[in-house]
Design a protein around this motif. Structure first.
Motif, PDB file in Angstrom:
ATOM      1  N   TRP A  41       0.834  -1.208   0.000  1.00  0.00           N
ATOM      2  CA  TRP A  41       0.000   0.000   0.000  1.00  0.00           C
ATOM      3  C   TRP A  41       0.870   1.261   0.000  1.00  0.00           C
ATOM      4  O   TRP A  41       0.588   2.220  -0.722  1.00  0.00           O
ATOM      5  N   GLY A  42       1.906   1.256   0.805  1.00  0.00           N
ATOM      6  CA  GLY A  42       2.803   2.408   0.827  1.00  0.00           C
ATOM      7  C   GLY A  42       3.466   2.635  -0.518  1.00  0.00           C
ATOM      8  O   GLY A  42       3.638   3.783  -0.961  1.00  0.00           O
ATOM      9  N   LEU A  43       3.802   1.545  -1.184  1.00  0.00           N
ATOM     10  CA  LEU A  43       4.464   1.641  -2.491  1.00  0.00           C
ATOM     11  C   LEU A  43       3.535   2.229  -3.552  1.00  0.00           C
ATOM     12  O   LEU A  43       3.887   3.184  -4.247  1.00  0.00           O
ATOM     13  N   VAL A  44       2.322   1.661  -3.655  1.00  0.00           N
ATOM     14  CA  VAL A  44       1.407   2.130  -4.704  1.00  0.00           C
ATOM     15  C   VAL A  44       0.866   3.521  -4.391  1.00  0.00           C
ATOM     16  O   VAL A  44       0.526   4.281  -5.305  1.00  0.00           O
ATOM     17  N   SER A  45       0.786   3.862  -3.115  1.00  0.00           N
ATOM     18  CA  SER A  45       0.304   5.197  -2.749  1.00  0.00           C
ATOM     19  C   SER A  45       1.232   6.281  -3.278  1.00  0.00           C
ATOM     20  O   SER A  45       0.795   7.403  -3.564  1.00  0.00           O
ATOM     21  N   GLN A  46       2.494   5.933  -3.400  1.00  0.00           N
ATOM     22  CA  GLN A  46       3.451   6.899  -3.940  1.00  0.00           C
ATOM     23  C   GLN A  46       3.623   6.769  -5.456  1.00  0.00           C
ATOM     24  O   GLN A  46       3.733   7.769  -6.157  1.00  0.00           O
ATOM     25  N   ASP A  47       3.620   5.532  -5.950  1.00  0.00           N
ATOM     26  CA  ASP A  47       3.872   5.323  -7.375  1.00  0.00           C
ATOM     27  C   ASP A  47       2.669   5.671  -8.249  1.00  0.00           C
ATOM     28  O   ASP A  47       2.832   6.114  -9.389  1.00  0.00           O
ATOM     29  N   TYR A  48       1.458   5.458  -7.740  1.00  0.00           N
ATOM     30  CA  TYR A  48       0.262   5.703  -8.544  1.00  0.00           C
ATOM     31  C   TYR A  48      -0.161   7.169  -8.535  1.00  0.00           C
ATOM     32  O   TYR A  48      -0.902   7.603  -9.416  1.00  0.00           O
TER      33      TYR A  48
ATOM     34  N   SER B 106      -0.596  11.366  -1.456  1.00  0.00           N
ATOM     35  CA  SER B 106       0.079  10.112  -1.094  1.00  0.00           C
ATOM     36  C   SER B 106       0.269  10.018   0.414  1.00  0.00           C
ATOM     37  O   SER B 106       0.042   8.967   1.026  1.00  0.00           O
ATOM     38  N   LYS B 107       0.673  11.130   0.994  1.00  0.00           N
ATOM     39  CA  LYS B 107       0.879  11.156   2.441  1.00  0.00           C
ATOM     40  C   LYS B 107      -0.430  10.916   3.188  1.00  0.00           C
ATOM     41  O   LYS B 107      -0.461  10.189   4.190  1.00  0.00           O
ATOM     42  N   THR B 108      -1.518  11.488   2.679  1.00  0.00           N
ATOM     43  CA  THR B 108      -2.827  11.294   3.310  1.00  0.00           C
ATOM     44  C   THR B 108      -3.232   9.826   3.283  1.00  0.00           C
ATOM     45  O   THR B 108      -3.715   9.275   4.288  1.00  0.00           O
ATOM     46  N   LEU B 109      -3.032   9.174   2.136  1.00  0.00           N
ATOM     47  CA  LEU B 109      -3.384   7.757   2.018  1.00  0.00           C
ATOM     48  C   LEU B 109      -2.554   6.895   2.971  1.00  0.00           C
ATOM     49  O   LEU B 109      -3.066   5.953   3.586  1.00  0.00           O
ATOM     50  N   ILE B 110      -1.287   7.214   3.088  1.00  0.00           N
ATOM     51  CA  ILE B 110      -0.414   6.441   3.981  1.00  0.00           C
ATOM     52  C   ILE B 110      -0.769   6.705   5.442  1.00  0.00           C
ATOM     53  O   ILE B 110      -0.845   5.777   6.258  1.00  0.00           O
TER      54      ILE B 110
ATOM     55  N   ILE C  19     -12.391   4.303   9.519  1.00  0.00           N
ATOM     56  CA  ILE C  19     -11.187   4.893   8.923  1.00  0.00           C
ATOM     57  C   ILE C  19     -10.969   4.360   7.512  1.00  0.00           C
ATOM     58  O   ILE C  19     -10.616   5.107   6.595  1.00  0.00           O
ATOM     59  N   MET C  20     -11.206   3.074   7.323  1.00  0.00           N
ATOM     60  CA  MET C  20     -11.021   2.505   5.987  1.00  0.00           C
ATOM     61  C   MET C  20     -12.070   3.034   5.013  1.00  0.00           C
ATOM     62  O   MET C  20     -11.790   3.180   3.814  1.00  0.00           O
ATOM     63  N   SER C  21     -13.254   3.350   5.516  1.00  0.00           N
ATOM     64  CA  SER C  21     -14.266   3.959   4.639  1.00  0.00           C
ATOM     65  C   SER C  21     -13.825   5.361   4.214  1.00  0.00           C
ATOM     66  O   SER C  21     -14.060   5.777   3.070  1.00  0.00           O
ATOM     67  N   LEU C  22     -13.176   6.076   5.121  1.00  0.00           N
ATOM     68  CA  LEU C  22     -12.624   7.388   4.769  1.00  0.00           C
ATOM     69  C   LEU C  22     -11.513   7.244   3.732  1.00  0.00           C
ATOM     70  O   LEU C  22     -11.364   8.088   2.842  1.00  0.00           O
ATOM     71  N   GLN C  23     -10.759   6.167   3.861  1.00  0.00           N
ATOM     72  CA  GLN C  23      -9.701   5.899   2.887  1.00  0.00           C
ATOM     73  C   GLN C  23     -10.292   5.714   1.489  1.00  0.00           C
ATOM     74  O   GLN C  23      -9.776   6.235   0.494  1.00  0.00           O
ATOM     75  N   SER C  24     -11.389   4.984   1.426  1.00  0.00           N
ATOM     76  CA  SER C  24     -12.043   4.752   0.139  1.00  0.00           C
ATOM     77  C   SER C  24     -12.593   6.058  -0.440  1.00  0.00           C
ATOM     78  O   SER C  24     -12.507   6.304  -1.657  1.00  0.00           O
ATOM     79  N   LYS C  25     -13.143   6.900   0.428  1.00  0.00           N
ATOM     80  CA  LYS C  25     -13.660   8.193  -0.032  1.00  0.00           C
ATOM     81  C   LYS C  25     -12.529   9.077  -0.561  1.00  0.00           C
ATOM     82  O   LYS C  25     -12.710   9.817  -1.537  1.00  0.00           O
TER      83      LYS C  25
END
Length: 335
Positions: free
Chosen positions: A88-95, A102-106, A176-182
């Motif tokens: 997840w950390g990898l794709v959050s930065q690469d995508y 990216s920082k918010t997602l991580i 929290i995961m629902s917020l991640q999806s949003k």
């Protein structure tokens, strides 16, 4: 999780000392009745003890095997969480080219894993952390989730206006995961992420939900109580009756000895019956303290350590320093 080579015998004896005292007393009673008061009829045939001991050994092995499987399953779930978190950390930065996004997602992910580990530490009525031998042993270590509050931990990852709603949620990790999806959906609508990457990351969120569900299933599903009561009844019956089954055999030993021990061989029943019963009772106690792998015991799955490791590695991806010390272990115990 205990990371030393082995518990030392003194630690183990201290942990089980209450049972030792009880077993010594249980051995003393029949010897006094038989040897001092001459109540010979209390002696029971050894065949009864042998049958009871065999049945106890079978159910004890069955219960401990199930307990170990629960612990192993929990370890596998959290190892998968660790591996998927790295991805997840990898794709959050690469995508995503937007560094702030990216920082918010991580950070959202770190908030999720923090909320999950705190929920895993909540007390359940069937757990053993409130038993005296475990309370006494906890002087050797501290549970991280009892040192700081969830609110203090989450404040490091989410904005204050979001924190209040998160703490009000019935299941903070799910919320929290629902917020991640949003957040992902918002990035997609802003065209900051492609549809392929959006679908891939949503699949990751689904997988995290599955892992959360597996972890919660282990936490909230106790070891079957019907097996637990049978196990306890057999061990208690065996421990109580064992010295009565040894009376006749140890009394016969007086015919083959001389000196001080002649006529007193029967007193050896007390230490020997205690030793045999203690082995059974100790195995049962180990199994009992293995069947709940998140309760905060010395043999638990180290979910706090895994969470700290995830944070350290994901912060490193962001070019930040981790504020958690991964090298900390307390008397060879990591949680």
């Amino acid at each position: 999780m205990y990371i030393g080579k082995s518990y030392n015998i003194f630690e183990f004896l201290t942990w089980t000392k209450a049972k030792i005292y009880t077993l010594l007393f249980l051995g003393f009673i029949p010897v006094c009745l038989y040897h001092i008061f001459g109540v010979k009829w209390v002696a029971i045939p050894w065949s009864v003890i042998a049958m009871l001991g065999t049945a106890t050994a079978f159910i004890l092995a069955f219960k401990n095997n199930l307990s170990y499987n629960r612990s192993l399953e929990a370890q596998e779930v959290w190892t998968t969480i660790l591996s998927n978190s790295r991805s997840w950390g990898l794709v959050s930065q690469d995508y995503i080219e937007n560094n702030e996004a990216s920082k918010t997602l991580i950070y959202n992910h770190l908030a999720w894993i923090t909320a999950l580990r705190y929920s895993m530490r909540t007390y359940q009525s069937w757990e053993t952390t409130d038993k005296k031998h475990n309370i006494n042993y906890r002087k050797h270590f501290k549970i991280p989730e009892q040192q700081t509050t969830l609110e203090e931990e989450l404040a490091e990852y989410v904005k204050p206006e979001m924190l209040e709603n998160i703490l009000k949620a019935r299941n903070t990790a799910t919320y929290i995961m629902s917020l991640q999806s949003k957040t992902l959906k918002s990035l997609y609508e802003k065209q900051e992420i492609t549809v392929a990457h959006f679908i891939d990351m949503e699949k990751s969120i689904k997988e995290f939900y599955n892992l959360q569900g597996k972890s919660e299933h282990i936490k909230h599903s106790p070891f079957p109580r019907q097996y637990n009561i049978i196990n306890n009844l057999l061990i208690q019956s065996f421990s109580f009756l064992l010295p009565y089954g040894l009376l006749a055999d140890f009394n016969k030993l007086n015919d083959s000895v001389d000196g001080f021990m002649k006529g007193n061989m029967i007193w050896l029943i007390i230490p020997f019956s205690c030793l045999i019963s203690w082995l059974y009772a100790s195995i049962a106690q180990v199994g009992e303290n293995t069947e709940n792998p998140f309760e905060g015991g010395a043999n638990d799955v180290p979910i706090s350590q895994i969470s700290f490791q995830v944070e350290a590695e994901l912060r490193e991806m962001l070019g930040e320093a981790s504020i958690k010390d991964l090298s900390i272990h307390q008397n060879n115990i990591i949680l």
